[in-house]
Motif scaffolding. Structure first.
Motif, PDB file in Angstrom:
ATOM      1  N   UNK A  18       0.847  -1.201   0.001  1.00 30.63           N
ATOM      2  CA  UNK A  18       0.068  -0.115   0.098  1.00 30.63           C
ATOM      3  C   UNK A  18       1.040   1.233   0.169  1.00 30.63           C
ATOM      4  N   UNK A  19       0.549   2.199  -0.789  1.00 30.65           N
ATOM      5  CA  UNK A  19       1.216   3.412  -0.865  1.00 30.65           C
ATOM      6  C   UNK A  19       0.972   4.316   0.403  1.00 30.65           C
ATOM      7  N   UNK A  20       1.985   4.690   1.137  1.00 35.17           N
ATOM      8  CA  UNK A  20       1.779   5.269   2.417  1.00 35.17           C
ATOM      9  C   UNK A  20       3.012   5.878   2.814  1.00 35.17           C
ATOM     10  N   UNK A  21       3.269   7.188   3.611  1.00 29.86           N
ATOM     11  CA  UNK A  21       4.633   7.416   3.872  1.00 29.86           C
ATOM     12  C   UNK A  21       5.531   6.502   4.429  1.00 29.86           C
ATOM     13  N   UNK A  22       5.209   5.214   4.948  1.00 33.58           N
ATOM     14  CA  UNK A  22       5.968   4.177   5.639  1.00 33.58           C
ATOM     15  C   UNK A  22       6.635   3.540   4.363  1.00 33.58           C
ATOM     16  N   UNK A  78      -1.661  12.901  -0.716  1.00 28.25           N
ATOM     17  CA  UNK A  78      -1.781  12.647   0.617  1.00 28.25           C
ATOM     18  C   UNK A  78      -0.398  12.579   1.036  1.00 28.25           C
ATOM     19  N   UNK A  79       0.632  12.498   0.257  1.00 30.28           N
ATOM     20  CA  UNK A  79       2.086  12.713   0.852  1.00 30.28           C
ATOM     21  C   UNK A  79       2.644  13.977   1.118  1.00 30.28           C
ATOM     22  N   UNK A  80       3.540  14.070   1.946  1.00 27.43           N
ATOM     23  CA  UNK A  80       4.007  15.262   2.585  1.00 27.43           C
ATOM     24  C   UNK A  80       4.686  15.983   1.407  1.00 27.43           C
ATOM     25  N   UNK A  81       5.105  17.202   1.509  1.00 30.33           N
ATOM     26  CA  UNK A  81       5.757  18.038   0.439  1.00 30.33           C
ATOM     27  C   UNK A  81       7.297  17.287   0.216  1.00 30.33           C
ATOM     28  N   UNK A  82       7.803  17.023   1.582  1.00 34.53           N
ATOM     29  CA  UNK A  82       9.309  16.599   1.422  1.00 34.53           C
ATOM     30  C   UNK A  82       9.229  15.161   0.574  1.00 34.53           C
ATOM     31  N   UNK A  83       8.271  14.299   0.815  1.00 32.87           N
ATOM     32  CA  UNK A  83       8.216  13.198   0.111  1.00 32.87           C
ATOM     33  C   UNK A  83       7.928  13.455  -1.332  1.00 32.87           C
ATOM     34  N   UNK A  84       7.137  14.276  -1.606  1.00 32.31           N
ATOM     35  CA  UNK A  84       6.620  14.780  -2.878  1.00 32.31           C
ATOM     36  C   UNK A  84       7.947  15.177  -3.620  1.00 32.31           C
ATOM     37  N   UNK A  85       8.770  16.083  -3.039  1.00 31.56           N
ATOM     38  CA  UNK A  85      10.144  16.516  -3.781  1.00 31.56           C
ATOM     39  C   UNK A  85      10.996  15.464  -4.077  1.00 31.56           C
ATOM     40  N   UNK A 124       5.492   8.333 -11.390  1.00 28.17           N
ATOM     41  CA  UNK A 124       4.650   9.351 -11.646  1.00 28.17           C
ATOM     42  C   UNK A 124       3.359   8.873 -10.797  1.00 28.17           C
ATOM     43  N   UNK A 125       3.089   7.594 -10.503  1.00 24.38           N
ATOM     44  CA  UNK A 125       2.064   7.052  -9.831  1.00 24.38           C
ATOM     45  C   UNK A 125       2.371   7.668  -8.328  1.00 24.38           C
ATOM     46  N   UNK A 126       3.510   7.605  -7.784  1.00 26.84           N
ATOM     47  CA  UNK A 126       3.603   8.152  -6.418  1.00 26.84           C
ATOM     48  C   UNK A 126       3.700   9.711  -6.647  1.00 26.84           C
TER      49      UNK A 126
END
Length: 403
Positions: free
Chosen positions: A69-73, A106-113, A99-101
């Motif tokens: 499952x896609x989540x911060x962890x 719902x992901x944080x800005x840090x993870x998105x960057x 691209x899917x990620x």
């Protein structure tokens, strides 16, 4: 299958298995529908293991990715999988995954960057430089310093590939990069690249200004001195050109092999003899011995030239491999005695070493090249790290200008 790749997939598999086990224990009291879902998950999990054991790594990776499952962890695991695809040359899969990620709100800005940077790397690996550039320019404006620095480095690689030297210079001016010594050296080369473009357009005045910028950023830039010397030669300012050329090996004596042929064109025979004698005492090389032998052959004949070469090889306790070709060219009509000497030396060359001679060797990664001049290493991409591989002994004292 690569060991590290297998390890990565196994870690993912074990993590999923552990999670599924906990899922089953905690949810036993739930409805039969949930138990049915858990059973399906376990089925997929064991299917993934079967693919793995059968060395069907692509199917195994895809199966495990569906279960995660896609989540911060789990984002880092997804990113690692995407990087694995990219390293295997499967850039389309890497792009789709990242691209899917990247599309997850719902992901944080840090993870998105972080994902954005990996997606830019995917585009770069696929040769889609314009798409990578857009992502990196945006990232350079909004990301934290660590990711910003990585994005700037990748931007520079894009501009190097596309020979956009003005843009490479602009990015290099950012405060995160400009104090890094190797980047300052690279910046000087960007100015040199610009100067060479300007010279092809006969814009000599602008080229001189650009070369001053190169030396301002790196006063030890041998390439800038080299191009400046070429400019002076075009202006018939031979004495000034020789002075500039002689400054290059003062910084690194290995560059005598590069500058010697050009210097030799503009020295008298006596000046060249004296200069070569100085070099042979302190920085003997294949190039210096060959030039000296050629002078002796022209003045006193092939026998004397061979005696000189034999003396040099005896003193250095080494057989100059590169000189075999020079010897063959040196003697046009050898006497039987000279011919016998030639045969003995060539036989010694054959038996002493089977290694090809390389003109250049990178001081960073060890890359070898048979090109005479190369300013950027094709392997590690560092600038100014390739050095002529021509010296026959350790150099002690640099030679000062003779003019």
């Amino acid at each position: 299958m690569n060991e590290w790749m297998l390890l990565l997939v196994l870690i993912a598999a074990i993590a999923i298995g552990w999670g599924l086990g906990r899922f089953s224990l905690k949810k036993r009291h739930r409805s039969s529908t949930v138990n049915s879902d858990s059973s399906a998950l376990n089925k997929d999990y064991f299917a993934g293991l079967t693919f793995l054991l059968n060395d069907e790594q692509d199917k195994a990776v895809e199966t495990f990715m569906r279960l995660l499952e896609i989540n911060p962890e789990t984002v880092d695991t997804h990113i690692a999988m995407g990087n694995l695809f990219r390293s295997k040359g499967e850039t389309e899969k890497a792009i789709r995954l990242h691209q899917n990620l990247f599309a997850r709100p719902t992901l944080s800005r840090a993870l998105t960057h972080k994902i954005q940077l990996e997606l830019a790397r995917d585009f770069f690996a696929a040769g889609l430089f314009d798409r990578a550039e857009r992502l990196l320019i945006e990232l350079n404006q909004i990301a934290q310093d660590d990711l910003r620095l990585q994005s700037q480095r990748l931007l520079i690689r894009i501009y190097e590939q596309e020979k956009e030297w003005h843009k490479a210079i602009e990015v290099s001016a950012h405060k995160l990069l400009k104090e890094i010594p190797e980047q300052k050296a690279a910046l000087a080369h960007y100015y040199c690249e610009l100067a060479e473009q300007q010279l092809t357009q006969n814009d000599f005045s602008q080229a001189k200004k650009t070369l001053k910028q190169a030396l301002y950023n790196d006063s030890k830039c041998m390439r800038a001195n080299w191009i400046c010397a070429e400019l002076e030669l075009k202006n018939h300012a031979y004495k000034k050109a020789i002075h500039l050329l002689q400054r290059i090996p003062e910084q690194d004596p290995r560059f005598y092999s590069v500058v010697l042929p050009k210097i030799a064109e503009h020295l008298s025979t006596k000046e060249l003899h004296n200069y070569l004698d100085l070099i042979l005492r302190t920085a003997p090389s294949h190039t210096a011995i060959s030039l000296k032998a050629s002078l002796i052959e022209q003045e006193r004949g092939a026998d004397e030239a061979f005696e000189f070469i034999a003396q040099q090889t005896a003193e250095l306790k080494a057989v100059p491999i590169k000189l075999a070709a020079n010897m063959l060219q040196l003697v046009t009509a050898p006497s039987s005695e000279v011919q016998n000497k030639l045969q003995r030396v060539v036989q010694q060359l054959i038996t002493s070493s089977n290694k090809a001679h390389y003109y250049l060797r990178c001081q960073k990664c060890g890359y070898k090249s048979q090109q005479v001049v190369l300013w950027q290493c094709p392997k590690c991409r560092h600038w100014g790290t390739l050095r002529p591989d021509d010296l026959l002994t350790t150099v002690s004292t640099p030679i000062k200008n003779i003019l």
